[in-house]
Motif scaffolding. Structure first.
Motif, PDB file in Angstrom:
ATOM      1  N   GLY A  19       0.845  -1.179   0.000  1.00 48.65           N
ATOM      2  CA  GLY A  19       0.000   0.000   0.000  1.00 48.65           C
ATOM      3  C   GLY A  19       0.882   1.230   0.000  1.00 48.65           C
ATOM      4  N   ALA A  20       0.312   2.377   0.343  1.00 47.39           N
ATOM      5  CA  ALA A  20       1.071   3.625   0.345  1.00 47.39           C
ATOM      6  C   ALA A  20       2.221   3.578   1.357  1.00 47.39           C
ATOM      7  N   THR A  21       1.961   3.041   2.546  1.00 43.23           N
ATOM      8  CA  THR A  21       3.002   2.974   3.579  1.00 43.23           C
ATOM      9  C   THR A  21       3.127   1.601   4.219  1.00 43.23           C
ATOM     10  N   THR A  22       2.093   0.772   4.052  1.00 42.67           N
ATOM     11  CA  THR A  22       2.016  -0.520   4.735  1.00 42.67           C
ATOM     12  C   THR A  22       1.766  -1.640   3.735  1.00 42.67           C
ATOM     13  N   SER A  23       2.356  -2.782   3.996  1.00 41.74           N
ATOM     14  CA  SER A  23       2.133  -3.976   3.179  1.00 41.74           C
ATOM     15  C   SER A  23       1.393  -5.023   3.987  1.00 41.74           C
ATOM     16  N   HIS A  24       0.564  -5.811   3.310  1.00 43.49           N
ATOM     17  CA  HIS A  24      -0.069  -6.983   3.912  1.00 43.49           C
ATOM     18  C   HIS A  24       0.662  -8.205   3.377  1.00 43.49           C
ATOM     19  N   VAL A  25       1.249  -8.953   4.280  1.00 49.83           N
ATOM     20  CA  VAL A  25       2.017 -10.148   3.921  1.00 49.83           C
ATOM     21  C   VAL A  25       1.210 -11.361   4.349  1.00 49.83           C
ATOM     22  N   ARG A  26       0.857 -12.215   3.374  1.00 49.13           N
ATOM     23  CA  ARG A  26       0.087 -13.433   3.661  1.00 49.13           C
ATOM     24  C   ARG A  26       1.046 -14.613   3.701  1.00 49.13           C
ATOM     25  N   LEU A  27       0.962 -15.385   4.798  1.00 47.00           N
ATOM     26  CA  LEU A  27       1.862 -16.506   5.048  1.00 47.00           C
ATOM     27  C   LEU A  27       1.051 -17.784   5.194  1.00 47.00           C
ATOM     28  N   ASP A  28       1.414 -18.805   4.434  1.00 47.89           N
ATOM     29  CA  ASP A  28       0.758 -20.112   4.545  1.00 47.89           C
ATOM     30  C   ASP A  28       1.464 -20.914   5.624  1.00 47.89           C
ATOM     31  N   VAL A  29       0.734 -21.200   6.702  1.00 52.35           N
ATOM     32  CA  VAL A  29       1.269 -21.986   7.815  1.00 52.35           C
ATOM     33  C   VAL A  29       0.493 -23.290   7.868  1.00 52.35           C
ATOM     34  N   ASN A  30       1.011 -24.311   7.215  1.00 49.38           N
ATOM     35  CA  ASN A  30       0.350 -25.630   7.174  1.00 49.38           C
ATOM     36  C   ASN A  30      -1.109 -25.540   6.740  1.00 49.38           C
ATOM     37  N   GLY A  31      -1.378 -24.766   5.681  1.00 47.56           N
ATOM     38  CA  GLY A  31      -2.724 -24.662   5.148  1.00 47.56           C
ATOM     39  C   GLY A  31      -3.572 -23.570   5.773  1.00 47.56           C
TER      40      GLY A  31
END
Length: 68
Positions: A19-31
């Protein structure tokens, strides 16, 4: 790296949405997908990329659940 946090979830990065200042990081943790909101600067410093192994480190004093 040594941390006081005891909730460390190892997984693989699914996406990094900047985003403008922040990112959303999606992490797969065992599904299970865990999403972290971190600064763009942190994404750059860590060199985060899709497919990379990473860990979600959770340190919280409260967990709240609400309905209705």
């Amino acid at each position: 790296m040594r941390l006081s946090a005891r909730n460390i979830l190892k997984g693989r990065i699914l996406s990094v949405a900047r985003g403008a200042t922040t990112s959303h990081v999606r992490l797969d943790v065992n599904g299970v997908v865990v999403t972290a909101s971190i600064t763009n600067e942190a994404v750059d410093e860590l060199g985060l990329a899709v497919g990379q192994e990473a860990s979600a480190v959770i340190k919280a004093s409260d967990v709240m659940i609400g309905v209705g």
